[in-house]
Design an enzyme around this catalytic site. Sequence first.
Site: not given
Ligand code: ADP
Ligand code: MG
Length: 289
Positions: A38, A234, A238
């Site tokens: 991740d 983490d 995941d």
């Molecule tokens: P990761 O797998 O990197 O943890 P997430 O699946 O949680 O990512 O989120 C993917 C994408 O969705 C983020 O990179 C962002 O662009 C967008 N995103 C999700 N939640 C938010 C939020 N509260 N504010 C801004 N962008 C968000």
């Molecule tokens: Mg992560």
Amino acid sequence: ATPTAIMVGTGLGAKRGVLFKNATALETSAKVNTVVMDKTGTLTRGEPEVTQVIAVGGDPHLDLVAAVERESEHPLAAAVVTHADALGVATRKAAEFRNVPGHGATAVVDGLDVAVGNRRLMESLGVDLSAAGPIRERVAAQGQTAVFAAVDGRIVAVIGLADAPRETSARAVAALHDQGVQVVMLTGDNQATAQRIAAQLGIDTVIADVLPGDKAAHVADLQRQGRVVAMVGDGVNDAPALAQADVGVAIGAGTDVAIETADLVLMRSDPLDVPTALTIGRGTLRKMR
Ligand code: ADP
Ligand code: MG
């Protein structure tokens, strides 16, 4: 494996904060030929910071944006709120808050429809991104995550957020390659940003723009190709992928769900402990023969 070999391996790991939960985890670690990592919170620190707010066509309306993000539990949202607070931006109340996993969030603030999130979110809301496209590309080329903000269906800002790689991530990737292991980055972040960070870390395979619910399916894909997969993560999102992997590896600083689901926990949250775990597994297997 002989009980003695298992005990020795488990003990060696424990000394380094590499906690194998059972004998199978130790034995399977020896056979791993693919490590899926991740990005956010695993290869990076998971503490994003706003580096730039680029207004598109006037006021970036940070007060409205921060009002939405205050309701969200996403790490990117926390960074936006911290940034707005540091600037002394006025506090506003959000109504009808809606979290859209893997996309972003929306709410009504001062009677205005406010949306904060990635391109997928904006496209689903029918927001025209043509004015923001080049800005987004510039931000992504710097390895930063670009988040869009829209008010009443019009884009008002692109926010750049940086999340520094962990100090040992590049060395961990190099050590895995030396072991003959393929390293894959798996992330919900966008392709351009993910590619940039992967290049910095020496990772050649990137699976980006992955929805939270789809991480496990990507692990299963690799397994169907005959790979023996360790998944390192983490986050809450995941956990299904950790369960799907041949060996699920949780970062010690990660969420409880990830730690509970994993077969192996890295107490020091150090990516270098991934190749260490594989070395211990391989040593145990050798002693078995
Ligand atoms: P990761 O797998 O990197 O943890 P997430 O699946 O949680 O990512 O989120 C993917 C994408 O969705 C983020 O990179 C962002 O662009 C967008 N995103 C999700 N939640 C938010 C939020 N509260 N504010 C801004 N962008 C968000
Ligand atoms: Mg992560």
